[in-house]
Design an enzyme around this catalytic site. Sequence first.
Site: not given
Ligand code: PGA
Length: 258
Positions: A11-12, A217
């Site tokens: 989720w960052k 992504s």
């Molecule tokens: P993303 O991030 O799916 O938004 O590219 C993946 C990650 O940083 O773990």
Amino acid sequence: MVRKPLIAGNWKMNMTPAESVVLSQGISNRSARGWNKVDVVLCPPAIDLRSVVTVLDFDKSSIEVGAQNVHWEPSGAFTGEIGIPMLKDVGCSWCIVGHSERRAMFAETDMQVNRKVRALVEAGMKPIVCVGESEAVRDKGAAEAFVCDQVRAALAGVDADEAALCSIAYEPVWAIGTGRSATPEQAQSMACAIRRTVRDLVGEEVACGMRILYGGSMKPENAEAFLSCEDVDGGLIGGASLDADDFAALVKTAVDHV
Ligand code: PGA
């Protein structure tokens, strides 16, 4: 060897504690038969861990919880940091280590990544170790050497039993949050190189059993292609993990692959 797929949501720095309840509840509500054939892990910000664990416990869910980072010392004068005993106490058994955002923006080194991995496995926790090259390194044709060096550095001093707790996420930096994923061929070829490196370090058995994820992504529309790769055993999902429908669709794709 058949490896249990692993789908982890990173989720960052998103979701307040209140929002984390809504999202984890939404994901839990969408879980269906077969989800226990996949390891599904939510990695919210540390301040949300308690809320997310509470939601999933209440639902008796098979979904597990992971942190996005940890300090290698158990406690002490490390302002702003979080120790492994704290994560375990809150009910967290997984931890992302060495994400490229931490390496790039917080100057996390291979040596620090290794200390974190060693501290986690000594405590019986399950690290998801992130590796991946920048666009410049790929353009030079040095991606495989760079990534395999990161793997060797992260697992230095880790024995076979400890390595069996680890998963590795291959996340090319140029594919993260850009909407421009790697091709399945690029992911497969790197995952295979990573598995070879792990085999050289800790032997065939652990290498065969280790989950190697793709990240960058990954979304419902392209997940099938990645999960069909022989050496890709799941995904580390950023953006698409913030939407319950998308995340559930990704898990379903993994379930259908078992
Ligand atoms: P993303 O991030 O799916 O938004 O590219 C993946 C990650 O940083 O773990």
